[in-house]
Design a protein around this motif. Structure first.
Motif, short mmCIF file in Angstrom:
data_model
loop_
_atom_site.label_atom_id
_atom_site.label_comp_id
_atom_site.label_asym_id
_atom_site.label_seq_id
_atom_site.Cartn_x
_atom_site.Cartn_y
_atom_site.Cartn_z
N PRO A 2 0.80 -1.24 0.00
CA PRO A 2 0.00 0.00 0.00
C PRO A 2 0.82 1.28 0.00
CG PRO A 2 -0.18 -1.17 2.11
CD PRO A 2 0.46 -2.11 1.14
N ASP A 3 2.02 1.26 0.60
CA ASP A 3 2.82 2.48 0.64
C ASP A 3 3.30 2.92 -0.74
OD1 ASP A 3 2.53 2.72 3.35
OD2 ASP A 3 4.49 1.87 3.85
N VAL A 4 3.44 1.96 -1.65
CA VAL A 4 3.97 2.30 -2.98
C VAL A 4 3.01 1.91 -4.10
CG1 VAL A 4 6.42 2.27 -2.37
CG2 VAL A 4 5.28 0.12 -2.93
N ALA A 5 1.80 1.51 -3.73
CA ALA A 5 0.83 1.09 -4.76
C ALA A 5 0.58 2.17 -5.80
CB ALA A 5 -0.48 0.66 -4.09
N ALA A 50 2.84 20.53 -4.42
CA ALA A 50 3.56 19.97 -3.26
C ALA A 50 2.65 19.10 -2.40
CB ALA A 50 4.18 21.09 -2.42
N THR A 51 2.07 18.07 -3.02
CA THR A 51 1.15 17.15 -2.35
C THR A 51 1.74 15.74 -2.37
OG1 THR A 51 -0.01 16.66 -4.40
CG2 THR A 51 -0.82 18.53 -3.10
N PRO A 52 1.14 14.81 -1.62
CA PRO A 52 1.58 13.41 -1.73
C PRO A 52 1.47 12.89 -3.16
CG PRO A 52 0.13 13.71 0.17
CD PRO A 52 0.11 15.00 -0.57
N GLU A 53 0.42 13.32 -3.87
CA GLU A 53 0.23 12.88 -5.25
C GLU A 53 1.35 13.41 -6.15
OE1 GLU A 53 -3.18 12.37 -2.90
OE2 GLU A 53 -2.16 14.28 -3.36
N SER A 54 1.80 14.63 -5.87
CA SER A 54 2.89 15.18 -6.68
C SER A 54 4.19 14.42 -6.44
CB SER A 54 3.07 16.67 -6.42
OG SER A 54 3.60 16.92 -5.13
N LEU A 55 4.39 13.92 -5.22
CA LEU A 55 5.56 13.09 -4.96
C LEU A 55 5.54 11.83 -5.83
CD1 LEU A 55 5.89 13.23 -1.05
CD2 LEU A 55 7.24 14.49 -2.74
N THR A 56 4.36 11.22 -5.95
CA THR A 56 4.24 10.04 -6.80
C THR A 56 4.50 10.39 -8.26
OG1 THR A 56 2.66 9.02 -5.29
CG2 THR A 56 2.69 8.19 -7.55
N GLU A 113 9.68 20.05 2.13
CA GLU A 113 8.60 21.03 2.06
C GLU A 113 7.23 20.36 2.06
OE1 GLU A 113 8.66 24.81 1.63
OE2 GLU A 113 10.26 24.04 2.92
N VAL A 114 7.11 19.21 1.39
CA VAL A 114 5.83 18.49 1.41
C VAL A 114 5.53 18.00 2.82
CG1 VAL A 114 4.54 16.52 0.51
CG2 VAL A 114 6.03 17.83 -1.02
N LEU A 115 6.53 17.51 3.52
CA LEU A 115 6.33 17.08 4.91
C LEU A 115 5.89 18.25 5.78
CD1 LEU A 115 9.47 14.77 5.41
CD2 LEU A 115 7.11 14.04 5.00
N LEU A 150 8.28 7.20 1.71
CA LEU A 150 8.69 7.91 2.92
C LEU A 150 7.56 8.78 3.45
CD1 LEU A 150 11.99 9.33 4.02
CD2 LEU A 150 10.05 10.89 4.04
N TYR A 151 6.86 9.45 2.54
CA TYR A 151 5.75 10.30 2.98
C TYR A 151 4.69 9.46 3.69
CZ TYR A 151 1.83 13.47 3.06
OH TYR A 151 0.79 14.26 3.49
N ARG A 152 4.33 8.31 3.13
CA ARG A 152 3.27 7.49 3.72
C ARG A 152 3.68 6.98 5.10
NH1 ARG A 152 -0.98 9.45 1.50
NH2 ARG A 152 -1.03 9.23 -0.76
N VAL A 153 4.93 6.60 5.26
CA VAL A 153 5.40 6.13 6.56
C VAL A 153 5.40 7.28 7.55
CG1 VAL A 153 7.34 5.12 7.82
CG2 VAL A 153 6.75 4.26 5.54
N ALA A 154 5.86 8.45 7.11
CA ALA A 154 5.85 9.62 8.00
C ALA A 154 4.43 9.99 8.40
CB ALA A 154 6.52 10.81 7.29
N GLU A 155 3.50 9.83 7.48
CA GLU A 155 2.10 10.13 7.77
C GLU A 155 1.55 9.22 8.84
OE1 GLU A 155 -1.71 11.03 4.91
OE2 GLU A 155 -0.62 9.16 4.57
#
Length: 446
Positions: A267-270, A345-351, A385-387, A437-442
């Motif tokens: 799920p973290d990288v799906a 600068a969103t989680p989606e933009s990281l993907t 910055e996203v974090l 990394l973002y998902r784990v930090a979340e």
């Protein structure tokens, strides 16, 4: 006039057709191509092109067809594209070679999705169209098949890098497709009597000496075991030097490679893996999904407990934070054209960023010194910055970038260290993705 992109239906196979024939140079071009247009307009059931592309796109009509051919003419050749604005998607090309060269017409058709041809009548209409063309244009070879299985076969095609032995026509039958037209030369290589006794769903000798062969009633069933047995029987009949059991085993292996696999990604990288799979060649897609189903990304190591955070060691923390923001803007400047979401600068933009770097094979293509000097700082700052913006994180500035931290809940994260790990190789783009990394930090922010 926007035409449909064949990539618009992700993971769908398509019907691929190739035709290489000749026409009479003594006949006016309008008259010579009448059979082509007549059969297309009569038999292109539900997938008729509505766009003609010459130097610009126009709504399909006989007039626009001829105009496109004329404006694309370049001495002894001309070509045009035919497309659709509604599903199913169509990429169709016509190439003409004109005097003083021998007159030839090459036709390539790709209709997506392949499931559009699940009805036997629609397949019959397609075969009738090809029969009409092959009866009026002397063909060296023509075939229609599913794109994915065709790619797995590795058989030579006129549209691919061809071996010397088939530069001027096939010297033998390398593959039997769902639909085949064998020109007179190839018929004679096999032997007309043998060719006309081939076991097939449909077998017909055409007036010009070509032979049309269809292995199975519907193309969508080409990977079924019954269709594979029929395909193998036809192939070994035409090629007595081949062994039926060996041919059938190879065909069954191809069917297994095409069998749908349900994605069950970590799920973290799906979101990232789904994007990667969408870009994989259709014949490799199911194998890639199976591999990703078993893939477990390493747990991020770029963090420490909040109580072990290094204290700020800069004279002006606010200036340091502005510096991180400026570095993040470098990534925006680098990627905004191809990845518009990078502005958000969103989680989606990281993907999206992860996928773009993967697509470009960035760590392999670009020089290591430029990656370390420019890409890594920009990526690390952007991730930080996203974090900050999306998880309420706080920068803890340090003189060394690799020591800079972002406090989120009970952990501090090291975004520049992550960026360094991320850019080590193409595989690292997955193993150390920004998305993960973002998902784990979340998950650990509270």
């Amino acid at each position: 006039m926007k035409v449909l992109d064949l990539h618009g239906v992700k993971g769908e196979d398509s019907l691929q057709f190739e035709f290489k024939g000749t026409f009479d140079s003594r006949v006016a071009l309008e008259r010579a191509l009448e059979h082509f247009l007549q059969a297309l307009e009569k038999f292109a059931d539900g997938w008729m092109p509505d766009v003609v592309n010459g130097k610009r796109r126009r709504k399909y009509s006989r007039t626009s067809f001829w105009k496109a051919l004329e404006e694309r003419r370049d001495g002894d050749s001309t070509a045009l594209g035919l497309y659709r604005t509604e599903w199913p998607a169509l990429d169709m090309f016509l190439w003409l070679w004109l005097p003083p060269r021998p007159c030839e017409l090459d036709i390539a058709i790709n209709v997506k999705p392949l499931s559009f041809f699940k009805e036997e009548e629609r397949c019959h209409q397609f075969v009738e169209m090809v029969r009409h063309w092959a009866s009026h244009y002397l063909v060296s070879h023509a075939s229609a098949h599913g794109l994915a299985d065709d790619q797995l076969s590795g058989a030579p095609r006129f549209g691919r890098d061809m071996q010397t032995s088939i530069r001027d026509g096939f010297d033998k039958i390398y593959e039997v497709s769902w639909l085949n037209v064998f020109g007179p030369k190839l018929v004679e290589v096999v032997g007309r009597e043998r060719m006309l006794s081939t076991p097939a769903h449909r077998l017909e000798e055409l007036p010009n000496g070509s032979v049309l062969l269809v292995t199975w009633p519907t193309i969508v069933d080409l990977a079924s075991d019954e269709a594979r047995q029929a395909q193998a029987r036809a192939h070994v009949h035409l090629r007595p030097d081949l062994d039926y059991a060996t041919v059938l085993r190879t065909l069954r292996e191809r069917s297994a490679a095409l069998a749908p696999v349900q994605p069950r990604f970590h799920p973290d990288v799906a979101p990232l893996l789904s994007r990667v799979v969408d870009g994989v060649a259709i014949h490799e897609r199911q194998r890639k999904i199976a591999g990703f189903n078993a893939y477990q990304p390493p747990e991020p190591s770029e963090w420490r407990p909040a109580d072990a955070a290094l204290p700020p060691d800069v004279d002006d923390p606010e200036a340091a934070r502005e510096h991180y923001s400026d570095l993040a803007e470098h990534l925006v400047a680098l990627m905004h054209t191809k990845v518009p979401s990078v502005f958000e600068a969103t989680p989606e933009s990281l993907t999206d960023v992860d996928h773009q770097f993967w697509h470009e094979e960035f760590p392999r293509v670009f020089e290591r010194r430029n990656i370390d000097a420019h890409a890594v700082p920009a990526i690390g700052a952007y991730l930080g910055e996203v974090l900050v913006r999306r998880l309420g994180g706080q920068w803890i500035p340090r003189r060394k970038l690799e020591e800079a931290q972002v406090l989120v809940g009970r952990r501090v994260w090291l975004p520049f260290v992550r960026a360094h790990h991320y850019m080590r190789s193409c595989q690292s783009l997955l193993d150390c993705s920004l998305t993960q990394l973002y998902r784990v930090a979340e998950r650990h922010r509270s």
